[in-house]
Motif scaffolding. Structure first.
Motif, PDB file in Angstrom:
ATOM      1  N   ILE A  29       0.887  -0.950  -0.348  1.00 37.19           N
ATOM      2  CA  ILE A  29      -0.101  -0.172   0.259  1.00 37.19           C
ATOM      3  C   ILE A  29       0.755   0.623   0.413  1.00 37.19           C
ATOM      4  O   ILE A  29       1.987   1.466   1.165  1.00 37.19           O
ATOM      5  N   GLN A  30       0.863   2.232  -0.850  1.00 39.28           N
ATOM      6  CA  GLN A  30       0.863   3.368  -0.795  1.00 39.28           C
ATOM      7  C   GLN A  30       1.594   4.646   0.303  1.00 39.28           C
ATOM      8  O   GLN A  30      -0.142   3.922   0.725  1.00 39.28           O
ATOM      9  N   ASN A  31       1.945   5.171   0.933  1.00 36.76           N
ATOM     10  CA  ASN A  31       1.793   5.544   1.837  1.00 36.76           C
ATOM     11  C   ASN A  31       2.392   7.295   1.399  1.00 36.76           C
ATOM     12  O   ASN A  31       2.921   7.995   0.631  1.00 36.76           O
ATOM     13  N   PHE A  32       1.508   8.396   2.238  1.00 37.64           N
ATOM     14  CA  PHE A  32       2.239  10.005   1.672  1.00 37.64           C
ATOM     15  C   PHE A  32       4.227  10.046   2.053  1.00 37.64           C
ATOM     16  O   PHE A  32       4.235  10.605   0.467  1.00 37.64           O
ATOM     17  N   PRO A  33       4.494   9.353   3.475  1.00 33.51           N
ATOM     18  CA  PRO A  33       5.725  10.512   3.111  1.00 33.51           C
ATOM     19  C   PRO A  33       6.978   9.271   1.856  1.00 33.51           C
ATOM     20  O   PRO A  33       8.054  10.129   1.396  1.00 33.51           O
ATOM     21  N   GLU A  34       6.405   8.199   1.413  1.00 33.87           N
ATOM     22  CA  GLU A  34       7.153   6.928   0.387  1.00 33.87           C
ATOM     23  C   GLU A  34       6.792   8.034  -1.315  1.00 33.87           C
ATOM     24  O   GLU A  34       6.972   7.260  -1.780  1.00 33.87           O
ATOM     25  N   SER A  35       5.572   8.884  -1.563  1.00 37.31           N
ATOM     26  CA  SER A  35       5.515   9.460  -2.517  1.00 37.31           C
ATOM     27  C   SER A  35       5.279  11.042  -2.360  1.00 37.31           C
ATOM     28  O   SER A  35       4.697  11.440  -1.711  1.00 37.31           O
TER      29      SER A  35
END
Length: 256
Positions: A45-51
């Motif tokens: 699942i994507q997350n905000f800090p890594e996107s």
């Protein structure tokens, strides 16, 4: 407490779109594809800090991304944690579908009455008539009961899972602040899909998509049978989505 995302020098998208489930999400992504960056949904699942910031909007619109107590208050989350320095400058929009239509669409999508594993159930093999309608009404009653159970639960994961809860959640809590003020700049009637898309592009100074590509799709199930809820069921839907009915009738952007 959810950590506020660090300040970034990367440009922010000119608009924020809140995807309300069962309200032409696929069509909206299709016409926004040049300016709305979609995150990868395969694997982890994507997350905000890594996107990258360009994908934060799509990450927020992914129901698999856990938001804790903001799971159904996504505009507050976007305002306070994602776009806190840009929120007031952005065009912020969503589409509102008639709540009864949305509820019925969600029923056929989530419950898929009459179909299990691609095979017709016994009730679906019945000829169209009182017995088949009775079976369908029973399944719709059960579907409404599941929605009510989700709304009574303190967590999104129980009792029927995040996928069900986010696809049936009322729209109103997602778009208002703590005092009930609408945080979006525009809420469009889904029937005004093409006009809404065109206005968003105009306000953002973007080239509008070719008209031929502006086609609203609402995930109509080709196998869907005619279905009209009973008066008692409609009253139940009106109670579940009371604020959404008010929103849809009284607070939408109107085109001349």
């Amino acid at each position: 407490m959810t950590a506020v995302l660090p300040t970034t020098t990367e440009p922010m998208p000119p608009f924020f779109w809140l995807h309300i489930r069962k309200s032409a999400g696929q069509s909206t992504r299709a016409v926004l594809h040049e300016t709305y960056a979609q995150s990868c949904r395969r694997g982890n699942i994507q997350n905000f800090p890594e996107s990258p910031p360009s994908e934060w909007n799509d990450v927020l619109n992914n129901h698999r991304v856990p938001l804790g107590r903001w799971q159904f208050r996504r505009c507050i989350y976007a305002r306070d944690f994602i776009y806190r320095e840009h929120w007031d400058k952005m065009v912020r929009f969503a589409f509102s579908r008639d709540p009864l239509e949305r509820c019925i669409s969600g029923f056929f999508y989530l419950d898929k009455p009459g179909y299990r594993g691609g095979l017709l159930s016994r009730s679906a093999r019945l000829p169209i008539g009182p017995l088949r309608r009775t079976a369908l009404n029973h399944r719709f009653d059960r579907h409404l009961g599941k929605i009510e159970a989700c709304l009574a639960s303190p967590v999104a994961e129980k009792p029927h899972g995040v996928h069900f809860a986010t696809h049936t959640a009322p729209m109103w809590p997602d778009i208002v602040d703590e005092d009930g003020n609408i945080l979006l700049s525009h809420v469009f009637d889904l029937r005004d899909f093409d006009k809404g898309i065109a206005l968003v592009h105009e306000l953002c100074g973007l080239q509008p998509p070719p008209r031929a590509t502006v086609e609203k799709k609402t995930n109509v199930n080709a196998r869907r049978m005619p279905f009209t809820p009973t008066r008692q069921q409609i009253a139940r839907v009106e109670k579940i989505y009371e604020r959404d009915f008010t929103l849809h009738h009284d607070h939408l952007h109107r085109f001349d």
